[in-house]
Design a protein around this motif. Structure first.
Motif, PDB file in Angstrom:
ATOM      1  N   PHE A 210      -3.685  -4.558   7.312  1.00 34.98           N
ATOM      2  CA  PHE A 210      -2.897  -5.417   6.437  1.00 34.98           C
ATOM      3  C   PHE A 210      -3.185  -5.012   4.996  1.00 34.98           C
ATOM      4  CE2 PHE A 210      -2.782  -7.959  10.232  1.00 34.98           C
ATOM      5  CZ  PHE A 210      -1.629  -8.715  10.150  1.00 34.98           C
ATOM      6  N   PHE A 211      -2.150  -4.600   4.273  1.00 34.92           N
ATOM      7  CA  PHE A 211      -2.348  -4.253   2.868  1.00 34.92           C
ATOM      8  C   PHE A 211      -1.315  -4.968   2.008  1.00 34.92           C
ATOM      9  CE2 PHE A 211       0.740  -1.054   4.198  1.00 34.92           C
ATOM     10  CZ  PHE A 211       1.618  -1.004   3.127  1.00 34.92           C
ATOM     11  N   LEU A 212      -1.674  -5.151   0.739  1.00 38.23           N
ATOM     12  CA  LEU A 212      -0.781  -5.826  -0.194  1.00 38.23           C
ATOM     13  C   LEU A 212      -0.517  -4.916  -1.379  1.00 38.23           C
ATOM     14  CD1 LEU A 212      -0.510  -9.494  -0.862  1.00 38.23           C
ATOM     15  CD2 LEU A 212      -0.479  -8.013  -2.855  1.00 38.23           C
ATOM     16  N   ALA A 213       0.740  -4.880  -1.801  1.00 39.31           N
ATOM     17  CA  ALA A 213       1.127  -4.029  -2.937  1.00 39.31           C
ATOM     18  C   ALA A 213       2.397  -4.580  -3.563  1.00 39.31           C
ATOM     19  CB  ALA A 213       1.348  -2.579  -2.478  1.00 39.31           C
ATOM     20  N   ALA A 214       2.682  -4.125  -4.768  1.00 44.83           N
ATOM     21  CA  ALA A 214       3.985  -4.413  -5.354  1.00 44.83           C
ATOM     22  C   ALA A 214       5.060  -3.772  -4.479  1.00 44.83           C
ATOM     23  CB  ALA A 214       4.058  -3.860  -6.779  1.00 44.83           C
ATOM     24  N   GLN A 215       6.224  -4.397  -4.438  1.00 46.23           N
ATOM     25  CA  GLN A 215       7.279  -3.928  -3.547  1.00 46.23           C
ATOM     26  C   GLN A 215       7.568  -2.441  -3.732  1.00 46.23           C
ATOM     27  OE1 GLN A 215      11.328  -5.355  -4.234  1.00 46.23           O
ATOM     28  NE2 GLN A 215      11.495  -5.853  -2.058  1.00 46.23           N
ATOM     29  N   LYS A 216       7.562  -1.962  -4.966  1.00 42.00           N
ATOM     30  CA  LYS A 216       7.905  -0.568  -5.235  1.00 42.00           C
ATOM     31  C   LYS A 216       6.881   0.412  -4.680  1.00 42.00           C
ATOM     32  CE  LYS A 216       5.623  -0.647  -9.760  1.00 42.00           C
ATOM     33  NZ  LYS A 216       5.773  -0.458 -11.215  1.00 42.00           N
ATOM     34  N   ASN A 217       5.661  -0.071  -4.358  1.00 44.79           N
ATOM     35  CA  ASN A 217       4.597   0.819  -3.884  1.00 44.79           C
ATOM     36  C   ASN A 217       4.358   0.741  -2.378  1.00 44.79           C
ATOM     37  OD1 ASN A 217       4.052   1.671  -6.523  1.00 44.79           O
ATOM     38  ND2 ASN A 217       2.664  -0.044  -6.879  1.00 44.79           N
ATOM     39  N   ILE A 218       5.168  -0.040  -1.645  1.00 47.29           N
ATOM     40  CA  ILE A 218       4.917  -0.243  -0.217  1.00 47.29           C
ATOM     41  C   ILE A 218       5.019   1.070   0.560  1.00 47.29           C
ATOM     42  CG2 ILE A 218       5.770  -1.341   1.892  1.00 47.29           C
ATOM     43  CD1 ILE A 218       4.295  -3.245   0.024  1.00 47.29           C
ATOM     44  N   ARG A 219       6.090   1.810   0.368  1.00 48.66           N
ATOM     45  CA  ARG A 219       6.257   3.047   1.142  1.00 48.66           C
ATOM     46  C   ARG A 219       5.169   4.070   0.800  1.00 48.66           C
ATOM     47  NH1 ARG A 219      11.561   1.291   0.821  1.00 48.66           N
ATOM     48  NH2 ARG A 219      12.683   1.347   2.817  1.00 48.66           N
ATOM     49  N   MET A 220       4.766   4.097  -0.447  1.00 50.86           N
ATOM     50  CA  MET A 220       3.713   5.023  -0.861  1.00 50.86           C
ATOM     51  C   MET A 220       2.400   4.714  -0.132  1.00 50.86           C
ATOM     52  SD  MET A 220       2.702   5.832  -4.801  1.00 50.86           S
ATOM     53  CE  MET A 220       4.427   5.573  -5.222  1.00 50.86           C
ATOM     54  N   MET A 221       2.103   3.408   0.009  1.00 48.87           N
ATOM     55  CA  MET A 221       0.876   3.023   0.698  1.00 48.87           C
ATOM     56  C   MET A 221       0.995   3.266   2.202  1.00 48.87           C
ATOM     57  SD  MET A 221      -2.171   1.929   0.551  1.00 48.87           S
ATOM     58  CE  MET A 221      -3.402   1.237   1.664  1.00 48.87           C
ATOM     59  N   MET A 222       2.156   3.028   2.767  1.00 51.02           N
ATOM     60  CA  MET A 222       2.329   3.298   4.203  1.00 51.02           C
ATOM     61  C   MET A 222       2.120   4.773   4.504  1.00 51.02           C
ATOM     62  SD  MET A 222       5.423   0.828   5.487  1.00 51.02           S
ATOM     63  CE  MET A 222       5.189   1.378   7.173  1.00 51.02           C
ATOM     64  N   ARG A 223       2.536   5.628   3.574  1.00 53.06           N
ATOM     65  CA  ARG A 223       2.361   7.066   3.763  1.00 53.06           C
ATOM     66  C   ARG A 223       0.881   7.454   3.831  1.00 53.06           C
ATOM     67  NH1 ARG A 223       4.935   8.679  -0.589  1.00 53.06           N
ATOM     68  NH2 ARG A 223       6.989   8.377   0.330  1.00 53.06           N
ATOM     69  N   GLU A 224       0.018   6.636   3.244  1.00 56.61           N
ATOM     70  CA  GLU A 224      -1.424   6.891   3.307  1.00 56.61           C
ATOM     71  C   GLU A 224      -1.994   6.617   4.699  1.00 56.61           C
ATOM     72  OE1 GLU A 224      -3.623   7.984   0.815  1.00 56.61           O
ATOM     73  OE2 GLU A 224      -1.710   8.548  -0.087  1.00 56.61           O
ATOM     74  N   LEU A 225      -1.303   5.778   5.472  1.00 54.40           N
ATOM     75  CA  LEU A 225      -1.848   5.313   6.746  1.00 54.40           C
ATOM     76  C   LEU A 225      -1.192   5.937   7.966  1.00 54.40           C
ATOM     77  CD1 LEU A 225      -2.057   1.556   5.728  1.00 54.40           C
ATOM     78  CD2 LEU A 225      -4.004   3.087   6.084  1.00 54.40           C
ATOM     79  N   ARG A 226      -0.029   6.546   7.775  1.00 52.67           N
ATOM     80  CA  ARG A 226       0.692   7.113   8.918  1.00 52.67           C
ATOM     81  C   ARG A 226       1.795   8.034   8.411  1.00 52.67           C
ATOM     82  NH1 ARG A 226       3.014   3.033  12.444  1.00 52.67           N
ATOM     83  NH2 ARG A 226       4.635   4.545  12.899  1.00 52.67           N
ATOM     84  N   PRO A 227       2.181   9.007   9.195  1.00 47.99           N
ATOM     85  CA  PRO A 227       3.375   9.776   8.829  1.00 47.99           C
ATOM     86  C   PRO A 227       4.576   8.833   8.805  1.00 47.99           C
ATOM     87  CG  PRO A 227       2.123  10.884  10.562  1.00 47.99           C
ATOM     88  CD  PRO A 227       1.546   9.511  10.423  1.00 47.99           C
ATOM     89  N   LEU A 228       5.395   8.917   7.762  1.00 48.41           N
ATOM     90  CA  LEU A 228       6.519   7.997   7.644  1.00 48.41           C
ATOM     91  C   LEU A 228       7.549   8.243   8.737  1.00 48.41           C
ATOM     92  CD1 LEU A 228       7.294   7.628   3.833  1.00 48.41           C
ATOM     93  CD2 LEU A 228       6.111   6.043   5.355  1.00 48.41           C
ATOM     94  N   ASP A 229       8.064   7.144   9.319  1.00 46.12           N
ATOM     95  CA  ASP A 229       9.120   7.245  10.311  1.00 46.12           C
ATOM     96  C   ASP A 229      10.418   7.674   9.632  1.00 46.12           C
ATOM     97  OD1 ASP A 229       7.116   6.207  11.807  1.00 46.12           O
ATOM     98  OD2 ASP A 229       8.211   4.452  12.520  1.00 46.12           O
ATOM     99  N   ASN A 230      11.305   8.245  10.412  1.00 45.22           N
ATOM    100  CA  ASN A 230      12.617   8.610   9.882  1.00 45.22           C
ATOM    101  C   ASN A 230      13.393   7.353   9.496  1.00 45.22           C
ATOM    102  OD1 ASN A 230      12.246  11.392  10.325  1.00 45.22           O
ATOM    103  ND2 ASN A 230      12.857  11.176  12.480  1.00 45.22           N
TER     104      ASN A 230
END
Length: 458
Positions: A210-230
């Motif tokens: 569970f992580f918290l971020a400003a909306q604009k940074n959500i995808r950037m943080m997800m990329r740190e934890l997993r390869p981004l889905d299509n």
């Protein structure tokens, strides 16, 4: 708090279960004696048999000195009438009603005090529709929860090998993120064990983070934890009820959407209100239909009927036939953990989503948003800090100096339009929206006390 709950169905039962564990005096009214008996066998509550909007029944339920009435029957009209009776005859301070019909919801003037005095409208269908739309917006997310009108979001995702932060200490996150971006890991669940993270905590593969971020940074943080889905393009929605039709309307502009509805009349009615989505008449458990609609090339298959068993079977079938991601509404709490460990990627519980909206209006201490997590065992809370250092336990203090309950963390503070990722030396100001992650619901009362303004605390 003395609370009268009207309706002992699935939503009413979930609310009763949640609130009865918090030292509230709960009375539940229902016309079905079996529903009441089931609740009373499990919970320390009173049950009153009768029609929820009848004054005599409400008096037997203790409406005359109740602090709150929550009308959750399956009838909008009964819920509205019950709130009217509670206000007119007994001056009940707070009245909450479940309203399902969009015809009512789209005319909010109806619920003003001089007409039908409902303080808070709860529409489980609307809440679930918005929740599922956020899941589709962020492929790979297991939960996406809004705070401060969407300026900050709490996201749950599973860590996979290939994410730069997986296998690394959390303190290395700043090395990966741009200087103007920041995020905070609020909690980690590893094999159902809660881990309260610090800088030395190492993210492991398969952790639920569970992580918290400003909306604009959500995808950037997800990329740190997993390869981004299509990106999600093709979506099939099984079930054309309120949730299915509203979700199709919300998604059809940016996605290729199909809706499967077994009732021909309902399908025709849905099609009239949709612009681009395709409505199909059929059974979501029909293997031939799913094959014809190319389920194996579908990015997301959402099963949205009112039948848990049908949802589970259709989800399993779609997954076996090649659907990339399967999301299903599951009403029975006992089924949720069971199905998420199998073929269903995400099981959505309308009751847990609804209880969060209700708790927002029940909690003490200036709570403006509450999200129920981990099947009700944890909560994420947005609270407003008011007062000064003399009258508040939090205002004017650095986070390291606040007496937070065990395990509770403050991952972020929203100050005006700015989302501030919190650190130990972040000082809370008057008017700040403080976001807290509370992994143990038993600590809620202590959190409430922190945000209650008193005459003097220093």
């Amino acid at each position: 708090m003395k609370i009268v709950i009207l309706g002992a169905g699935q939503v009413g039962s979930t609310v009763a279960y949640s609130l009865s564990n918090e030292e509230n005096d709960i009375t539940v009214v229902d016309i079905d004696s079996r529903n009441l008996k089931n609740l009373q066998d499990r919970l320390d509550i009173r049950g009153v048999l009768g029609h929820a909007s009848h004054p005599r029944v409400l008096v037997r339920a203790g409406i005359e000195d109740a602090d709150l009435v929550i009308a959750l029957t399956s009838s909008d009209e009964v819920n509205m009438t019950a709130c009217q009776v509670a206000y007119t005859l007994y001056n009940t301070p707070t009245r909450i009603a479940r309203i399902r019909s969009s015809d009512y919801i789209e005319n909010p003037r109806l619920f003003e005090r001089e007409h039908c005095p409902v303080d808070v409208l709860i529409s489980p269908e609307t809440l679930v529709t918005e929740y599922m739309a956020r899941l589709i917006e962020y492929p790979g997310a297991l939960q996406v929860l809004d705070f401060a009108d969407g300026r900050a979001q709490l996201v749950a995702t599973q860590a996979y090998a290939g994410g730069p932060l997986v296998g690394q200490r959390l303190q290395t996150l700043r090395e990966h993120m741009p200087a103007d971006a920041d995020a905070r890991v609020a909690a980690i669940y590893r094999q159902d064990k809660t881990i309260i993270p610090d800088g030395n905590t190492v993210i492991e593969e398969n952790d639920i983070v569970f992580f918290l971020a400003a909306q604009k940074n959500i995808r950037m943080m997800m990329r740190e934890l997993r390869p981004l889905d299509n990106p999600i393009r093709r979506i099939i929605l099984a079930g054309g009820g309120n949730i299915g039709s509203n979700l199709a309307r919300k998604l059809e502009r940016d996605h290729h959407v199909k809706v499967i509805e077994r009732d021909p009349q309902r399908a025709a009615a849905i099609a009239e209100h949709l612009e681009k989505a395709i409505v199909l008449v059929g059974d979501c458990a029909d293997e031939e239909l799913l094959r014809e609609e190319a389920i194996d090339t579908t990015d997301v298959y959402c099963v949205l009927t009112n039948d848990d068993e049908a949802n589970i079977l259709s989800s399993m079938l779609a997954k076996r036939m090649g659907a990339e991601k399967v999301v299903a509404i599951i009403n029975r709490p006992a089924y949720v953990d069971l199905v998420e460990s199998g073929s269903i990627d995400i099981a959505v519980s309308p009751q847990q989503i609804t209880i969060g909206a209700l708790l927002t209006h029940i909690r003490r201490g200036n709570m403006v948003r509450v999200h129920s997590l981990r099947r009700g065992a944890a909560e994420a809370i947005e609270a407003v800090a008011l007062g000064d250092k003399r009258s508040s336990r939090v205002v004017g203090r650095a986070i390291e100096d606040i007496d937070l309950p065990a395990g509770t963390t403050i991952p972020a503070v929203v100050r005006g339009e700015e989302v501030i990722i919190a650190h130990h030396d972040t000082v809370i100001h008057d008017g700040d929206h403080v976001i807290l992650f509370v992994p143990d619901k038993r600590q809620i009362a202590a959190v409430e006390r922190l945000f209650q303004v008193g005459a003097i605390f220093v």
